[in-house]
Every structure is written in structure tokens, then in C-alpha cells.
Design a protein around this motif. Structure first.
Motif, PDB file in Angstrom:
ATOM      1  N   PHE A  97       0.807  -1.212   0.000  1.00 45.70           N
ATOM      2  CA  PHE A  97       0.000   0.000   0.000  1.00 45.70           C
ATOM      3  C   PHE A  97       0.840   1.262   0.000  1.00 45.70           C
ATOM      4  O   PHE A  97       0.558   2.214  -0.721  1.00 45.70           O
ATOM      5  CB  PHE A  97      -0.928  -0.003   1.208  1.00 45.70           C
ATOM      6  N   ASN A  98       1.872   1.286   0.818  1.00 49.53           N
ATOM      7  CA  ASN A  98       2.705   2.485   0.924  1.00 49.53           C
ATOM      8  C   ASN A  98       3.991   2.379   0.128  1.00 49.53           C
ATOM      9  O   ASN A  98       4.946   3.115   0.375  1.00 49.53           O
ATOM     10  CB  ASN A  98       3.029   2.768   2.394  1.00 49.53           C
ATOM     11  N   ASP A  99       4.012   1.486  -0.787  1.00 51.47           N
ATOM     12  CA  ASP A  99       5.204   1.240  -1.576  1.00 51.47           C
ATOM     13  C   ASP A  99       4.885   1.522  -3.033  1.00 51.47           C
ATOM     14  O   ASP A  99       3.773   1.254  -3.484  1.00 51.47           O
ATOM     15  CB  ASP A  99       5.611  -0.227  -1.391  1.00 51.47           C
ATOM     16  N   TYR A 100       5.841   2.064  -3.751  1.00 55.06           N
ATOM     17  CA  TYR A 100       5.609   2.309  -5.164  1.00 55.06           C
ATOM     18  C   TYR A 100       6.341   1.321  -6.052  1.00 55.06           C
ATOM     19  O   TYR A 100       6.189   1.333  -7.255  1.00 55.06           O
ATOM     20  CB  TYR A 100       6.002   3.742  -5.514  1.00 55.06           C
ATOM     21  N   LYS A 101       7.102   0.481  -5.420  1.00 56.39           N
ATOM     22  CA  LYS A 101       7.875  -0.482  -6.177  1.00 56.39           C
ATOM     23  C   LYS A 101       7.047  -1.723  -6.471  1.00 56.39           C
ATOM     24  O   LYS A 101       6.382  -2.259  -5.587  1.00 56.39           O
ATOM     25  CB  LYS A 101       9.106  -0.883  -5.357  1.00 56.39           C
ATOM     26  N   LEU A 102       7.067  -2.156  -7.719  1.00 54.45           N
ATOM     27  CA  LEU A 102       6.440  -3.418  -8.099  1.00 54.45           C
ATOM     28  C   LEU A 102       7.456  -4.535  -7.900  1.00 54.45           C
ATOM     29  O   LEU A 102       8.555  -4.473  -8.438  1.00 54.45           O
ATOM     30  CB  LEU A 102       6.020  -3.396  -9.566  1.00 54.45           C
ATOM     31  N   SER A 103       7.068  -5.556  -7.155  1.00 54.19           N
ATOM     32  CA  SER A 103       7.913  -6.740  -7.013  1.00 54.19           C
ATOM     33  C   SER A 103       7.384  -7.796  -7.966  1.00 54.19           C
ATOM     34  O   SER A 103       6.243  -8.244  -7.831  1.00 54.19           O
ATOM     35  CB  SER A 103       7.886  -7.255  -5.578  1.00 54.19           C
ATOM     36  N   PHE A 104       8.218  -8.171  -8.918  1.00 44.54           N
ATOM     37  CA  PHE A 104       7.796  -9.101  -9.956  1.00 44.54           C
ATOM     38  C   PHE A 104       8.213 -10.532  -9.626  1.00 44.54           C
ATOM     39  O   PHE A 104       9.270 -10.767  -9.037  1.00 44.54           O
ATOM     40  CB  PHE A 104       8.431  -8.735 -11.295  1.00 44.54           C
ATOM     41  N   GLY A 105       7.384 -11.465 -10.068  1.00 43.78           N
ATOM     42  CA  GLY A 105       7.816 -12.853 -10.069  1.00 43.78           C
ATOM     43  C   GLY A 105       8.778 -13.080 -11.231  1.00 43.78           C
ATOM     44  O   GLY A 105       9.018 -12.179 -12.038  1.00 43.78           O
ATOM     45  N   ALA A 106       9.300 -14.282 -11.316  1.00 46.20           N
ATOM     46  CA  ALA A 106      10.295 -14.595 -12.350  1.00 46.20           C
ATOM     47  C   ALA A 106       9.671 -14.775 -13.719  1.00 46.20           C
ATOM     48  O   ALA A 106      10.379 -14.797 -14.734  1.00 46.20           O
ATOM     49  CB  ALA A 106      11.067 -15.848 -11.960  1.00 46.20           C
ATOM     50  N   GLY A 107       8.361 -14.917 -13.758  1.00 46.68           N
ATOM     51  CA  GLY A 107       7.675 -15.068 -15.037  1.00 46.68           C
ATOM     52  C   GLY A 107       7.467 -16.520 -15.430  1.00 46.68           C
ATOM     53  O   GLY A 107       8.255 -17.396 -15.060  1.00 46.68           O
ATOM     54  N   THR A 108       6.384 -16.759 -16.162  1.00 49.82           N
ATOM     55  CA  THR A 108       6.095 -18.084 -16.722  1.00 49.82           C
ATOM     56  C   THR A 108       5.990 -17.942 -18.224  1.00 49.82           C
ATOM     57  O   THR A 108       5.205 -17.124 -18.714  1.00 49.82           O
ATOM     58  CB  THR A 108       4.778 -18.649 -16.159  1.00 49.82           C
ATOM     59  N   THR A 109       6.782 -18.726 -18.937  1.00 47.50           N
ATOM     60  CA  THR A 109       6.741 -18.695 -20.399  1.00 47.50           C
ATOM     61  C   THR A 109       5.672 -19.660 -20.882  1.00 47.50           C
ATOM     62  O   THR A 109       5.734 -20.863 -20.601  1.00 47.50           O
ATOM     63  CB  THR A 109       8.101 -19.083 -20.994  1.00 47.50           C
ATOM     64  N   VAL A 110       4.705 -19.139 -21.595  1.00 52.95           N
ATOM     65  CA  VAL A 110       3.625 -19.959 -22.150  1.00 52.95           C
ATOM     66  C   VAL A 110       3.833 -20.086 -23.646  1.00 52.95           C
ATOM     67  O   VAL A 110       3.977 -19.079 -24.352  1.00 52.95           O
ATOM     68  CB  VAL A 110       2.249 -19.335 -21.862  1.00 52.95           C
ATOM     69  N   THR A 111       3.870 -21.307 -24.112  1.00 53.70           N
ATOM     70  CA  THR A 111       3.969 -21.573 -25.550  1.00 53.70           C
ATOM     71  C   THR A 111       2.718 -22.320 -25.976  1.00 53.70           C
ATOM     72  O   THR A 111       2.415 -23.393 -25.432  1.00 53.70           O
ATOM     73  CB  THR A 111       5.215 -22.411 -25.881  1.00 53.70           C
ATOM     74  N   VAL A 112       1.997 -21.746 -26.926  1.00 54.17           N
ATOM     75  CA  VAL A 112       0.794 -22.385 -27.447  1.00 54.17           C
ATOM     76  C   VAL A 112       1.099 -22.858 -28.857  1.00 54.17           C
ATOM     77  O   VAL A 112       1.412 -22.064 -29.746  1.00 54.17           O
ATOM     78  CB  VAL A 112      -0.397 -21.406 -27.450  1.00 54.17           C
ATOM     79  N   ARG A 113       1.000 -24.160 -29.057  1.00 52.28           N
ATOM     80  CA  ARG A 113       1.328 -24.761 -30.359  1.00 52.28           C
ATOM     81  C   ARG A 113       0.048 -24.944 -31.163  1.00 52.28           C
ATOM     82  O   ARG A 113      -0.987 -25.344 -30.629  1.00 52.28           O
ATOM     83  CB  ARG A 113       2.030 -26.096 -30.160  1.00 52.28           C
ATOM     84  N   ALA A 114       0.155 -24.673 -32.430  1.00 56.33           N
ATOM     85  CA  ALA A 114      -1.005 -24.819 -33.325  1.00 56.33           C
ATOM     86  C   ALA A 114      -1.335 -26.278 -33.576  1.00 56.33           C
ATOM     87  O   ALA A 114      -0.475 -27.150 -33.478  1.00 56.33           O
ATOM     88  CB  ALA A 114      -0.720 -24.110 -34.652  1.00 56.33           C
TER      89      ALA A 114
END
Lengths: 114, 116
Positions: A97-114
Motif C-alpha cells: 500500500f505504501n510502496d511504489y515499487k512493483l515486485s515481480f515474479g520470475a515469469g512463466t513462459t507460455v507456448t501455445v502450439r497450433a
């Protein structure tokens, strides 16, 4: 301190399958904000959703839906009937609430194959 | 409405050279953030401004990095001298905050910096 964990590094699905991305967070703040961002192969970061901690309603936007569960400190993201254009890295982020910094996760790579 | 604008989109330079990255925030936004994205460290906040004033620069890696915001519509991130380990994608983001509602940070397209 804020911490976001995205345990899934990569997910690969065939088009039209549903895919759920997990996000678990840690914070000492009683009021906080959760976000999801998408980073397609072109590299930009696209805002998808913001959820306030005092609003536990789940949300649906087209093929996207989010499940916020305060009891388990989770904010999961589901893509229904995935499409190739959904292929991207998805980041979960947390802000106190009192912080302006976004703490990000490491991310998930999604690959959708046709 | 135009989003956050960053320039250049790609920068290749040699070690020791000065590099200047530029950002134009969304009009009306009073917060501006500089982030760096690397494979090893992910997305990390370098510095942010409120109403053109630097508020928290604790994420700036070292004195070689400096950031300025001379007015509400322009900010720069400068690296002097640059080193190969500075190679990364640098994002600028902006937001506004009104009352109890939090802001949402909107990101620019990023500048991909390669230092040889």
C-alpha cells in the motif's frame, strides 16, 4: 518485504487447451495490490489486470480469468481455449500500500502450439 | 492516447561509451519508473520519480548510472561509462495516484542495450 513466486517456469500447450498460471505472494501489508503483465515475443510489457487485496471477487475478461484467494496468498491466472497469440511470458507482480515499487515474479513462459 | 514512449528501441555501443536512454511518460501521470530486465535478475526497479523529483534511487547499481527528470514529460537514464554487464532491456513506466486508489504502472516498449 514483498515476494512473488511463480513456480512454473515454462508451460507448453496445444491450441484450445486451457492453461493456468500460478502466482503465490508474500507480504506483511494488510492492504496490497496484485498485477498480471504479459510480455509477448516483441518485448513490451502489457498490463492485464490489477486486483486490490480488499476485493476478493474473481474476474473474467474474455478468455482470461483470475482467481484471487487471500487465504492461500495466491492470485492465479487462467487462459481458456488458448490461442497461438497467447504465447508470451506472463509476470505476476505485487505492490504494498505504501510502496511504489512493483515486485515481480520470475515469469512463466507460455507456448501455445497450433 | 499515446502510451509511454522510449528511445532508442535498440542501442549497441562499445564499452566505455556514454549511453543515454530517453522516456516520455503518459500525459498526466505524475510517477515515472525506470526498470531493468536481465535473464539473471529478472525485472528490477532502478529509480522512480514523483512530480519530477527522484524519490528512491536505491536500485541504481552504481555511480555510473544517473537519471534525471527535467520536466513532467521527459526523463533520461544515463550510463557513463558503459560496461558489458549493463547489457539489458531498460523499461520506463508511468502511473498516477489519486486518493486511496492505487496506480497502475504502464510500461514503454523498452530499450534493448548491448554493450560490446
Amino acid at each position: 518485504a514483498q515476494k512473488v513466486t511463480q513456480a512454473q517456469t515454462e508451460i507448453s500447450v496445444v491450441e484450445k487447451e486451457d492453461v493456468t498460471l500460478d502466482c503465490v505472494y508474500e507480504t506483511r501489508d494488510t492492504t496490497y495490490y496484485l498485477f498480471w503483465y504479459k510480455q509477448p515475443p516483441s518485448g513490451e510489457l502489457v498490463f492485464l489486470i490489477r486486483r486490490n487485496s480488499f476485493d476478493e471477487q474473481n474476474e473474467i475478461s474474455g478468455r482470461y480469468s483470475w482467481n484471487f484467494q487471500k487465504s492461500t496468498s495466491s492470485f492465479n491466472f487462467t487462459i481458456t481455449a488458448s490461442q497461438v497469440v497467447d504465447s508470451a511470458v506472463y509476470f505476476c507482480a505485487l505492490r504494498g500500500f505504501n510502496d511504489y515499487k512493483l515486485s515481480f515474479g520470475a515469469g512463466t513462459t507460455v507456448t501455445v502450439r497450433a | 492516447d499515446a502510451g509511454v514512449i522510449q528511445s532508442p528501441r535498440h542501442e549497441v555501443t562499445e564499452m566505455g561509451q556514454e549511453v543515454t536512454l530517453r522516456c516520455k511518460p503518459i500525459s498526466g501521470h505524475d510517477y515515472l519508473f525506470w526498470y531493468r530486465q536481465t535473464m539473471m535478475r529478472g525485472l528490477e526497479l532502478l529509480i522512480y520519480f514523483n512530480n519530477n523529483v527522484p524519490i528512491d534511487d536505491s536500485g541504481m547499481p552504481e555511480d555510473r548510472f544517473s537519471a534525471k527528470m527535467p520536466n513532467a514529460s521527459f526523463s533520461t537514464l544515463k550510463i557513463q561509462p558503459s560496461e558489458p554487464r549493463d547489457s539489458a532491456v531498460y523499461f520506463c513506466a508511468s502511473s498516477f495516484r489519486r486518493g486511496r486508489d492505487t496506480d497502475t504502472q504502464y510500461f514503454g516498449p523498452g530499450t534493448r542495450l548491448t554493450v560490446l
